[in-house]
Motif scaffolding. Structure first.
Motif, PDB file in Angstrom:
ATOM      1  N   ILE A 158     -40.945  20.098 -42.471  1.00 25.37           N
ATOM      2  CA  ILE A 158     -40.853  18.636 -42.368  1.00 25.37           C
ATOM      3  C   ILE A 158     -40.280  18.236 -41.018  1.00 25.37           C
ATOM      4  O   ILE A 158     -40.648  17.196 -40.451  1.00 25.37           O
ATOM      5  CB  ILE A 158     -40.023  18.057 -43.541  1.00 25.37           C
ATOM      6  CG1 ILE A 158     -40.498  16.635 -43.830  1.00 25.37           C
ATOM      7  CG2 ILE A 158     -38.537  18.068 -43.252  1.00 25.37           C
ATOM      8  CD1 ILE A 158     -39.984  16.096 -45.133  1.00 25.37           C
ATOM      9  N   ALA A 162     -42.368  15.813 -38.542  1.00 30.09           N
ATOM     10  CA  ALA A 162     -41.792  14.584 -37.995  1.00 30.09           C
ATOM     11  C   ALA A 162     -41.749  14.635 -36.475  1.00 30.09           C
ATOM     12  O   ALA A 162     -42.119  13.665 -35.798  1.00 30.09           O
ATOM     13  CB  ALA A 162     -40.382  14.373 -38.559  1.00 30.09           C
ATOM     14  N   SER A 165     -45.291  14.470 -34.815  1.00 28.83           N
ATOM     15  CA  SER A 165     -45.819  13.106 -34.934  1.00 28.83           C
ATOM     16  C   SER A 165     -45.110  12.168 -33.983  1.00 28.83           C
ATOM     17  O   SER A 165     -45.743  11.349 -33.309  1.00 28.83           O
ATOM     18  CB  SER A 165     -45.658  12.602 -36.367  1.00 28.83           C
ATOM     19  OG  SER A 165     -46.342  13.446 -37.260  1.00 28.83           O
TER      20      SER A 165
ATOM     21  N   SER B 165     -44.530   6.986 -36.386  1.00 29.34           N
ATOM     22  CA  SER B 165     -45.247   8.261 -36.458  1.00 29.34           C
ATOM     23  C   SER B 165     -44.407   9.308 -37.164  1.00 29.34           C
ATOM     24  O   SER B 165     -44.912  10.052 -38.015  1.00 29.34           O
ATOM     25  CB  SER B 165     -45.603   8.745 -35.053  1.00 29.34           C
ATOM     26  OG  SER B 165     -46.415   7.805 -34.391  1.00 29.34           O
ATOM     27  N   ALA B 166     -43.130   9.365 -36.800  1.00 34.41           N
ATOM     28  CA  ALA B 166     -42.250  10.362 -37.408  1.00 34.41           C
ATOM     29  C   ALA B 166     -42.132  10.125 -38.908  1.00 34.41           C
ATOM     30  O   ALA B 166     -42.218  11.059 -39.714  1.00 34.41           O
ATOM     31  CB  ALA B 166     -40.880  10.321 -36.758  1.00 34.41           C
ATOM     32  N   GLY B 169     -45.446  11.007 -40.528  1.00 34.37           N
ATOM     33  CA  GLY B 169     -45.655  12.450 -40.426  1.00 34.37           C
ATOM     34  C   GLY B 169     -44.833  13.201 -41.451  1.00 34.37           C
ATOM     35  O   GLY B 169     -45.330  14.113 -42.129  1.00 34.37           O
ATOM     36  N   ALA B 170     -43.590  12.801 -41.595  1.00 38.26           N
ATOM     37  CA  ALA B 170     -42.714  13.468 -42.557  1.00 38.26           C
ATOM     38  C   ALA B 170     -43.167  13.189 -43.993  1.00 38.26           C
ATOM     39  O   ALA B 170     -43.226  14.098 -44.826  1.00 38.26           O
ATOM     40  CB  ALA B 170     -41.275  13.009 -42.360  1.00 38.26           C
ATOM     41  N   LYS B 172     -46.092  12.467 -45.034  1.00 40.87           N
ATOM     42  CA  LYS B 172     -47.344  13.178 -45.291  1.00 40.87           C
ATOM     43  C   LYS B 172     -47.066  14.649 -45.580  1.00 40.87           C
ATOM     44  O   LYS B 172     -47.643  15.232 -46.496  1.00 40.87           O
ATOM     45  CB  LYS B 172     -48.246  13.032 -44.070  1.00 40.87           C
ATOM     46  CG  LYS B 172     -49.684  13.366 -44.312  1.00 40.87           C
ATOM     47  CD  LYS B 172     -50.478  13.046 -43.047  1.00 40.87           C
ATOM     48  CE  LYS B 172     -51.704  13.923 -42.937  1.00 40.87           C
ATOM     49  NZ  LYS B 172     -52.276  13.868 -41.576  1.00 40.87           N
ATOM     50  N   GLU B 173     -46.177  15.223 -44.800  1.00 47.24           N
ATOM     51  CA  GLU B 173     -45.801  16.623 -45.020  1.00 47.24           C
ATOM     52  C   GLU B 173     -45.257  16.808 -46.435  1.00 47.24           C
ATOM     53  O   GLU B 173     -45.636  17.730 -47.142  1.00 47.24           O
ATOM     54  CB  GLU B 173     -44.759  17.050 -43.984  1.00 47.24           C
ATOM     55  CG  GLU B 173     -44.146  18.401 -44.224  1.00 47.24           C
ATOM     56  CD  GLU B 173     -45.163  19.530 -44.154  1.00 47.24           C
ATOM     57  OE1 GLU B 173     -46.129  19.396 -43.382  1.00 47.24           O
ATOM     58  OE2 GLU B 173     -44.994  20.531 -44.884  1.00 47.24           O
TER      59      GLU B 173
END
Lengths: 209, 209
Positions: A158, A162, A165, B165-166, B169-170, B172-173
């Motif tokens: 993760i 993060a 991204s 984005s972060a 992204g997190a 989604k992970e």
DNA sequence: TCCGAAAAACGACGAATGTCGTCTACTGAA
DNA sequence: TTCAGTAGACGACATTCGTCGTTTTTCGGA
């Protein structure tokens, strides 16, 4: 239909895929991505159109492979390898992303359209993610000496998700800002935003600091 | 071809677009996204196929509008409004992203394929970005009292880009991890990763702390 | 209430897509 | 060297795509 990837032994397969990616590269110097048909690509690659579909589900899949491959190549050329701690490695990755966007998007003013951009984003982000994961996992091992706590901190996965991204999101923001400064100028800002994420791992490792 | 967006006065336009988005929603409960043709959508929406292209360039554009609209609706229902400082607002945004992914991807196991996923990512990320920008800009004003320094810190734009984005992204992970825990369980981790980015703004404002 | 502007319906078009099955040619191991 | 396995070439197919011009309906201001 598209068989595995990355590691292809058979030279016939490798040859055909490189031909297709090369053709895409050539064509994109002239047309924008969605003006290019699969026919155009296979013609330029001297490959049968049906063969294309033996390798990629559609032209978007080809684009993704092409971008990911190109970015990986750039990282390798610069011998970038994130070791889990060093900020200079993070800098190198950020600069690489800046440069890659600049290089690939220089010719055509096509971007910011259709399904093209998100695909590129996805490809680059996951390439960065892979590099980070490598470093995070190896920088992690020293801590797992004993069975202390199962997961008292965010998982490397993760963190990598993060961080990658965030990096690419920031780089993209910089890139699409009109009259943006040179990459080196924005680097400190991005670094300032991203380092805390990457250091989450290190901080958890050595709470002494 | 697709005229502006967001604020459409003409009820005819609004009606048609809602019909199309509703049809997409309905169809996606059965088929996966790329098994759905534009014809299918317009049939289900009782709209002429040619009319579709008066509103969206292709089905990917419709998807993006649909996702963005749905996520915005969710944010509004929860009365989420990032004020530039409060961590609880960030928590609410993160939870909303978790819930939205869960809600939309529940029916079909389709995801992780084709150009579908990246489009969804793009739509949600930019929705989050918009909310954050709102808060960052308003939390920013108190500092610009006089002509001190031009840009000694990262711009709100780049902070919002990196943070959104972060976050996504997190999230989604987390979401794609098999047997992931409940959203509330992962929230602290994500918060820990993301808060430093958001507080870059506040820290720059009050270096006293 | 009326009327000009604009949206939607409709039919039709050439082009591109994705998939077949068959045949040829190359690869790599016995 | 041989030979089984498999990638690629090729032609053909029904579908879908994106666009066009025309006609009909609706909207909202005068």
């Amino acid at each position: 239909m598209p068989i595995s990837d990355c590691e292809v032994r058979d030279p016939r397969i490798r040859r055909t895929r490189l031909l297709l990616q090369g053709a895409l590269r050539t064509l994109m110097q002239t047309k924008s991505f969605d003006e290019i048909s699969v026919q155009d690509i296979t013609d330029a690659a001297t490959v049968n159109r049906a063969t294309f579909y033996d390798h990629y589900t559609d032209k978007y899949a080809l684009l993704e492979a092409y971008i990911a491959g190109g970015f990986h190549k750039l990282l390798n050329e610069r011998e970038i390898c994130y070791d889990g701690t060093c900020p200079s490695a993070a800098s190198a990755i950020i600069l690489a992303a800046c440069d890659y966007l600049t290089l690939t998007h220089s010719g055509t003013e096509c971007s910011r359209q259709s399904a093209f951009e998100p695909l590129v984003d996805e490809a680059i982000t996951s390439a960065i993610r892979r590099v980070l994961m490598q470093g995070l996992k190896q920088g992690l091992k020293p801590a797992t000496d004993a069975a202390s706590e199962p997961a008292a901190r965010p998982s490397p996965e993760i963190i990598a998700a993060a961080a990658s991204s965030a990096i690419y999101g920031a780089v993209k923001e910089w890139f699409y800002t009109p009259n943006h400064p040179r990459a080196e100028a924005i680097l400190p800002d991005i670094l300032q935003l991203v380092l805390p994420i990457l250091q989450t791992n290190a901080r958890a490792l050595s709470p002494v600091l």
